[in-house]
Design an enzyme around this catalytic site. Structure first.
Site, short mmCIF file in Angstrom:
data_model
loop_
_atom_site.label_atom_id
_atom_site.label_comp_id
_atom_site.label_asym_id
_atom_site.label_seq_id
_atom_site.Cartn_x
_atom_site.Cartn_y
_atom_site.Cartn_z
N ARG A 199 0.84 -1.22 0.00
CA ARG A 199 0.00 0.00 0.00
C ARG A 199 0.87 1.27 0.00
NH1 ARG A 199 -3.06 -3.70 -0.58
NH2 ARG A 199 -5.20 -3.86 0.21
N SER A 235 -10.25 -0.51 3.65
CA SER A 235 -9.48 -0.78 4.87
C SER A 235 -8.93 0.54 5.39
CB SER A 235 -8.28 -1.68 4.57
OG SER A 235 -8.71 -2.91 4.06
N GLU A 270 -4.36 3.83 6.32
CA GLU A 270 -4.15 3.69 4.87
C GLU A 270 -4.55 4.97 4.12
OE1 GLU A 270 -5.98 1.05 1.82
OE2 GLU A 270 -5.14 -0.50 3.10
N1 EPU Z 1 -10.79 -10.46 10.80
C1 EPU Z 1 -11.42 -10.53 12.02
N2 EPU Z 1 -12.30 -9.55 12.34
C2 EPU Z 1 -12.59 -8.52 11.50
C3 EPU Z 1 -11.94 -8.45 10.27
C4 EPU Z 1 -11.03 -9.44 9.92
O1 EPU Z 1 -11.20 -11.44 12.81
O2 EPU Z 1 -13.41 -7.68 11.87
C5 EPU Z 1 -9.87 -11.54 10.40
C6 EPU Z 1 -10.50 -12.40 9.32
O3 EPU Z 1 -11.27 -13.42 9.87
C7 EPU Z 1 -9.31 -12.94 8.57
C8 EPU Z 1 -8.29 -11.84 8.73
O4 EPU Z 1 -8.73 -10.98 9.78
O5 EPU Z 1 -8.82 -14.10 9.19
C9 EPU Z 1 -8.06 -11.07 7.45
O6 EPU Z 1 -9.29 -10.53 6.96
P1 EPU Z 1 -9.61 -10.38 5.40
O7 EPU Z 1 -9.33 -11.67 4.71
O8 EPU Z 1 -10.95 -9.77 5.27
O9 EPU Z 1 -8.52 -9.40 4.84
P2 EPU Z 1 -7.90 -8.09 5.47
O10 EPU Z 1 -6.50 -8.37 5.88
O11 EPU Z 1 -8.82 -7.54 6.48
C10 EPU Z 1 -6.89 -7.22 3.20
C11 EPU Z 1 -6.80 -5.89 2.50
C12 EPU Z 1 -8.10 -5.62 1.74
C13 EPU Z 1 -8.30 -6.73 0.73
C14 EPU Z 1 -8.36 -8.08 1.49
C15 EPU Z 1 -8.41 -9.24 0.54
C16 EPU Z 1 -5.33 -4.49 3.79
C17 EPU Z 1 -5.22 -3.35 4.76
N3 EPU Z 1 -6.56 -4.84 3.46
O12 EPU Z 1 -7.90 -7.10 4.19
O13 EPU Z 1 -7.91 -4.39 1.02
O14 EPU Z 1 -9.49 -6.55 0.00
O15 EPU Z 1 -7.15 -8.25 2.28
O16 EPU Z 1 -7.18 -9.42 -0.10
O17 EPU Z 1 -4.31 -5.01 3.35
C18 EPU Z 1 -8.30 -2.04 1.09
O18 EPU Z 1 -7.07 -1.90 1.10
O19 EPU Z 1 -9.08 -1.04 1.10
C19 EPU Z 1 -8.86 -3.38 1.14
C20 EPU Z 1 -10.17 -3.60 1.25
#
Ligand code: EPU
Length: 346
Positions: free
Chosen positions: A164, A246, A342
């Site tokens: 990012r 995010s 972000e």
């Molecule tokens: N989780 C929780 N509680 C929550 C949210 C997440 O326990 O409220 C846990 C989920 O269960 C999972 C882990 O955290 O085990 C990761 O969650 P998720 O797969 O939804 O991905 P993320 O790390 O939250 C990242 C990117 C997103 C992207 C997704 C899919 C960042 C900051 N965010 O989210 O990007 O869509 O992976 O690849 O890297 C963005 O940058 O705006 C964005 C949406």
């Protein structure tokens, strides 16, 4: 060149924050910028480049001259034996561009479907989702220098992509700073879609889709549809609920730090990175601190994904920043980890 005064920016930021641009100029090509720079009044005043507004928090009216990027056009640059190169104007909608490439029969961007914002903003924060980052598909971009009016081209290395992050997120002109932030206006972006197309399916949510549907060999379009369904299931649609995706980056820690946290918090979601560090799920950390569904004023933490801050109606940038700080404090107090936002606070 038309200078519009007191332009409402609410339709131009995905949080839906009410704010105005004191002055705004629409940029449809390099000539508009050159004309602007030659203007005795506007040439030297501070400028703010606005794309789709999907990664900003407006904390008041924008005083610098807003350059609204509306450079349009999509084209096939080269269809070679090892890759297809496609190009889009910075003002094109990112998701529509992804769909356009799929309509032409070119796979490669399907994992990045439904990311809000414009093509021009995509390299700025090196957008990424479901195992693919923009830098994995990046060929080059054309930009114009807002100080000199010179047009230049940057390749992947020159963009200095990180998680990012890119050269465009770092301030220009300061000693020891390599950045182009505030200095470069991106005009056009070219992407390289490798041949033969290979699906990227390693992400847990996509593996689940394969199991649910029994489809072991999905097409690029199938993956695009799955990604859209996954995103729609846990991320709010900015046209309905204002948000900037995010709000925090997923932090990385050393394996030792991670072991220390696991000893205290066995459930912590973490992923080993190729460089030996460990990435922690910021959404999990925020969720664990009990923030999901909570609000400060009209700024809220999304019920289905704690990493996303939302507009509960009439939110101000100040309320979003206050909520973000409160979250940072509780995550730091419990885990000793500093979360980095972000979006850009303007
Ligand atoms: N989780 C929780 N509680 C929550 C949210 C997440 O326990 O409220 C846990 C989920 O269960 C999972 C882990 O955290 O085990 C990761 O969650 P998720 O797969 O939804 O991905 P993320 O790390 O939250 C990242 C990117 C997103 C992207 C997704 C899919 C960042 C900051 N965010 O989210 O990007 O869509 O992976 O690849 O890297 C963005 O940058 O705006 C964005 C949406």
């Amino acid at each position: 060149m038309i200078v519009e005064r007191n332009v409402p920016l609410q339709p131009h930021n995905s949080f839906g924050i009410v704010a105005k641009a004191r002055a705004l100029v629409r940029v449809r090509g390099a000539e508009d910028v050159k004309q602007l720079l030659a203007d005795p009044e506007l040439g030297s005043i501070p400028k703010f480049v606005l794309g789709g507004g999907s990664n900003i928090v407006l904390t008041g009216d924008v005083k610098p001259l807003v350059l609204k990027v509306e450079v349009m056009g999509r084209r096939l640059v080269e269809d070679g034996p090892r890759a297809t190169v496609v190009e889009a104007g910075a003002g094109e909608n990112w998701h529509d561009f992804v769909d356009w490439t799929l309509d032409q029969g070119f796979g490669g961007l399907e994992n990045l479907a439904l990311i809000p914002g414009t093509v021009g903003a995509s390299p700025v924060q090196n957008i990424g989702a479901y195992g693919v980052e923009l830098q994995d598909r990046f060929e080059s971009l054309d930009a114009i220098d807002l100080f000199t009016g010179k047009i230049f081209t940057l390749d992947e290395t020159q963009c200095a992509f990180g998680y990012r992050d890119s050269v465009f997120k770092h301030a220009a002109g300061q000693e020891g700073d390599f950045g182009l932030g505030g200095r470069a206006l991106i005009l056009r972006v070219r992407l390289r879609l490798p041949k033969p197309w290979k699906p990227v399916l390693g992400y847990l949510d996509l593996e689940r889709k394969m199991q649910e549907t029994g489809i072991r060999d999905p097409s690029a379009r199938q993956i695009r549809d799955w990604v859209c369904a996954i995103r729609a299931g846990k991320l709010p649609d900015p046209r309905v609920i204002g948000n900037a995706g995010s709000f925090f980056k997923n932090p990385t820690v050393t394996p030792e730090q991670c072991q220390d946290i696991i000893a205290r918090e066995p459930g912590i979601v973490h992923y080993p990175m190729p460089d030996g560090s460990v990435k922690l799920a910021a959404g999990w950390l925020i969720d664990a601190c009990g923030w999901k569904g909570k609000s400060v004023g009209n700024a809220g933490v999304y019920e289905k994904q704690a990493l996303v801050l939302v507009n509960r109606g009439g939110v101000t940038g100040g309320e979003v920043v206050t909520l973000a700080r409160a979250i940072q404090t509780s995550v730091y107090e419990r885990f000793g980890i500093r979360l980095e936002p972000e979006p850009v606070v303007v």
